[in-house]
Structure formats: C-alpha cells, structure tokens
Design an enzyme around this catalytic site. Structure first.
Site, PDB file in Angstrom:
ATOM      1  N   ASN A   7      36.070  23.665   8.990  1.00 26.77           N
ATOM      2  CA  ASN A   7      34.967  22.748   9.275  1.00 26.77           C
ATOM      3  C   ASN A   7      35.498  21.347   9.004  1.00 26.77           C
ATOM      4  O   ASN A   7      35.607  20.926   7.848  1.00 26.77           O
ATOM      5  CB  ASN A   7      33.779  23.078   8.369  1.00 26.77           C
ATOM      6  N   ARG A  91      34.049  25.089  13.297  1.00 22.48           N
ATOM      7  CA  ARG A  91      32.640  24.734  13.472  1.00 22.48           C
ATOM      8  C   ARG A  91      32.585  23.446  14.300  1.00 22.48           C
ATOM      9  O   ARG A  91      33.283  22.478  13.994  1.00 22.48           O
ATOM     10  CB  ARG A  91      32.005  24.470  12.116  1.00 22.48           C
ATOM     11  N   HIS A 180      21.874  23.917  13.155  1.00 26.39           N
ATOM     12  CA  HIS A 180      21.882  25.053  12.215  1.00 26.39           C
ATOM     13  C   HIS A 180      21.854  26.385  12.962  1.00 26.39           C
ATOM     14  O   HIS A 180      21.439  27.401  12.394  1.00 26.39           O
ATOM     15  CB  HIS A 180      20.666  25.040  11.260  1.00 26.39           C
ATOM     16  N   ARG A 241      16.415  12.387   5.293  1.00 21.95           N
ATOM     17  CA  ARG A 241      15.945  12.128   6.664  1.00 21.95           C
ATOM     18  C   ARG A 241      14.421  12.210   6.729  1.00 21.95           C
ATOM     19  O   ARG A 241      13.822  13.057   6.061  1.00 21.95           O
ATOM     20  CB  ARG A 241      16.525  13.150   7.653  1.00 21.95           C
ATOM     21  N   GLU A 385      27.449  30.778   7.269  1.00 27.70           N
ATOM     22  CA  GLU A 385      27.861  30.277   8.579  1.00 27.70           C
ATOM     23  C   GLU A 385      29.354  30.537   8.823  1.00 27.70           C
ATOM     24  O   GLU A 385      29.769  30.827   9.936  1.00 27.70           O
ATOM     25  CB  GLU A 385      27.557  28.774   8.680  1.00 27.70           C
TER      26      GLU A 385
END
Ligand code: ADP
Length: 404
Positions: A7, A91, A180, A241, A385
């Site tokens: 990643n 990823r 996601h 956020r 993941e």
C-alpha cells in the site's frame, strides 16, 4: 506461493508478505517519511523480534529495495531469496469506471490508472510510484492492482448519479464511486460465511467506521449504494471530515471567510468532523474518554457521529426494502462498545435487539452482538483489506496465462 501486498502512499509504503498456502502473514512493516530527512523502516517478521531503523530513503524504488533486503536478510528475513515472491498486489484507491474488478498490471492498465490521477490526486500517483518501484526491483514479477472503488461498480444509476447537469458526468465523470470497497467486500463475505447463508440471500448494511467511515448497502451480494461519493468526503461524519452538508455552504463560507478552493477543501477534509465539533480530537477513544468525564462538546460530537450512522442504516434498509444484517468493522466499529450501543439503540423499530454482554466482549474474531431472537443480526467483523488484496492477486496470477 508467496504474495507481497503493498500500500504505497506519497511518503509511506506499507507491506505484508503472505504465504497463500495457509494465508499466514510471514512479515509486515512500513516505510515512513520517504523523501524526508530521516526515513523510518519498521519490519515485523512473524516469529522474530521487530526491527526499526532510520536512514535516508529518497524515493519509492529505494524503499522497495530496503523492504526486499529486510525480507531476505539472514537475521531478520523470512525468505531466502526474492525469487520466492510470486506476485505483488497493490492497493489502488481509485479505479474510476474503468476497473470493475482487480487487474493484472500491463502497460494498458498503467495508462488507465494514470488517466484517473485527476480523480484521486493524492493517492493514485503514489500507488503508481509503488508499482514502478516494484517493476524496477523485480522486473519479472507479475503485479496486480486491487481498487477501493471496484466493489461499488455494481451500484445502479439511481444510486451513483448526482442530480446535476448530465454533461458533468459525461465530460468529467462526476458521480458517486464509493470507497473502502475492499473492506466492505471482505466483511460481507465473512458475515455470510459466519451465518452459514449464501451471500446473495442477505440484505446487509456494512458500517466501516475508522478514521475514514462509510456505510454500504449490500443486496444480492453486491454494492447497491454507499455513503462516500466522488471522493471520500461525502456521507458519514468522520474523524476530520465533515461528511454530508448542504453544497451551498461551500460558496457561502468561501465568500464570507475569503477562502480559496484548496483552503475550503482542507477545512472540510482535515479540520471538520469529530475534531471540529469536540475541539479536542479526531480519535474516538479520546472523545469517549472526555465524554465520560462530562465534556459537553465531546458528547455532542459523539451524538452527531452516531446519529449519522443510524440515519444511513435506516435509509439503506428502506432503499433495499429490507435488512437482515448490520456489520460493524474497522478501528472504531470493531472496538467501540459505546458506539455500537448508541447506533443500535435507535434501531429497535427495525427489530434490532443488542445483547449488551456480547457487545461488551473484547475479541478479535467475527461475532454476533445481537440477541438470538433479534430480527436483524448485528455482527462485528474484523476487516482485513490486505488479505483480500493477497487473495485477488493470487487468483489473478493463477488465471493469467503469463504465469502458467
Ligand atoms: P483508518 O481509517 O486509518 O484505516 P482504522 O480503521 O485503523 O483507521 O481506525 C482508526 C481509529 O479507530 C482511530 O482513530 C480510533 O479513533 C479508533 N479506535 C481504535 N481503537 C479504539 C477503541 N478501543 N475504541 C474506540 N475507538 C478506537
């Protein structure tokens, strides 16, 4: 058969080496502060002590070389040669409308990922640096890209279009993509296995609640709608956020506060959410600690945050005309007993009955936290993941004729 999962971020690179025979992690680690003064490499072999060293790593090619050196190191390594690595899985945040599933890296695939730089300017260029760095260090190793957006490519138009002039979709591909996806795909699959039911038979809402947070409606085993949009800013309130807000707030605030586009972007992505409302922190642990000590702003932040999750679960139950399973996953979803309780307490009308004792248990495995008689099953499913990236990579290189 060993698969290295990478990643790559703009100044970091995380990795895991999997043995796909038993899906065990042989080693994991990260390179931080790439391109800065003192880069830090942390390497964690499964059966040996962790190693940490600080040195100058100016770009991703050197970072990958350092990782390969550590993986094959006589003392700290877990394999004797890089030839033992059969494939690398990356990823990639944004696959746009081009990538509906994971793909073997070819020149054409690299061209397509570059075309998507505009949609994910902070992420996709960094992922590309990771791909090129692996190519330089291991030119003959097949690479696979796994996209955060791919799982959501099954959404119907009514879910993914915004009600703005269609020309913006046609010209600039302005639409909901969702993120996601790797996590939502992994946990929904795990949930179906845990319940011993076909995935296609369940209507689920998967709540991935970490620093970033999103809810996904999963119907017939496919993403039907999701709360993040063209970017990860839309939907739930998050650590820093804002999530959903009236779009008219943006020009209004820009005008009143004399803010530039990048300033307002930074305000909404980095200085909003839990952080802004609590005035304390973006970390749910600190919010709940402060709330328990009577901090009113922390309590307000927590209430707004959990209310928004509840609203999405209710909306998606209506959107799917039914709901069988709610899944909580990621840092907050897997660990916060009070968050799960607050969300579920407002969903009793749907038939959610939380089992307080089950909800309070600390565990790292998939588990049921609703009562046996609850009409809707509520599960905590630890996400993984990296494992899904490793599985996709393994499956694709086995299929590809290049590998045979
Ligand atoms: P990311 O979106 O960066 O992958 P994670 O899924 O790792 O994030 O989630 C990180 C967040 O999980 C942290 O910011 C923290 O608020 C939250 N978290 C971790 N452990 C707990 C806990 N025990 N209780 C509440 N929140 C937790």
């Amino acid at each position: 058969m060993k698969v290295l999962v990478i990643n790559a971020g703009s100044s970091s690179l995380k990795y895991q080496l999997y043995n796909m025979m038993d899906e065990s992690v042989l080693a994991s680690g990260r390179v931080e502060r790439i391109g800065m003064d003192s880069s830090i490499v942390t390497h964690e072999p499964a059966d040996k002590p962790e190693v940490k060293n600080v040195s100058e790593i100016l770009e991703h090619t050197t970072a990958v070389r350092r990782v390969l050196d550590l993986l094959t190191d006589a003392k700290h390594g877990v394999i004797s040669s890089i030839n033992e690595i059969h494939a690398v899985g990356h990823r990639v945040v944004h696959g746009g409308e081009t990538f509906k599933q994971s793909a073997l890296v070819t020149n054409d695939v690299k061209v397509e990922i570059r075309k998507l730089f505009d949609l994910a300017p902070l992420h996709n260029p960094a992922h590309m640096m990771g791909i090129l760095a692996v190519e330089e260090n291991m030119p003959d190793i097949p690479q696979v890209v796994v996209f955060d957006t791919a799982f959501h490519q099954t959404m119907p138009q009514q879910s993914y279009l915004y009600a703005i002039p269609m020309v913006l979709y046609r010209r600039h591909k302005v639409r909901r993509y969702g993120f996601h996806g790797t996590s939502h795909a992994y946990v929904s699959d795990q949930a179906a296995k845990f319940l011993n039911k076909p995935l296609e038979s369940l209507s689920m809402v998967s709540c991935h609640i970490g620093n970033g947070a999103s809810c996904t409606a999963i119907k017939d085993g496919k993403s039907f709608d999701t709360s993040m949009g063209m970017t990860p800013l839309e939907g739930l309130m998050m650590g820093t956020r804002s999530g959903d807000l009236d779009p008219a707030v943006v020009p209004y605030v820009m005008n009143k506060e004399d803010l530039s586009v990048s300033e307002v972007n930074s305000m909404l992505n980095k200085h909003s959410g839990l952080q802004a409302i609590s005035g304390l922190s973006s970390d749910m642990r600190e919010i709940t600690d402060a709330m328990n000590e009577g901090d009113k702003n922390a309590k307000l932040a927590f209430d707004m945050y959990t209310y928004r999750i509840r609203k999405y679960v209710g909306a998606y139950a209506a959107a799917m005309n039914g709901l069988d399973t709610i899944i909580f996953t990621a840092g907050v979803g897997e660990n916060s007993v009070v968050l799960r309780k607050a969300v579920c307490e407002g969903l009793t009308f749907l038939g959610v009955e939380l089992d307080e004792e089950r909800n309070s248990e600390r565990s790292k495995v998939t588990r049921r936290i609703s009562t046996d008689s609850s009409r809707i099953t509520v599960l905590v499913v630890p996400t993984n993941e990296e494992l899904l990236i490793a599985r996709d990579t393994y499956a694709i290189i086995r299929e590809s004729s290049d590998y045979n």
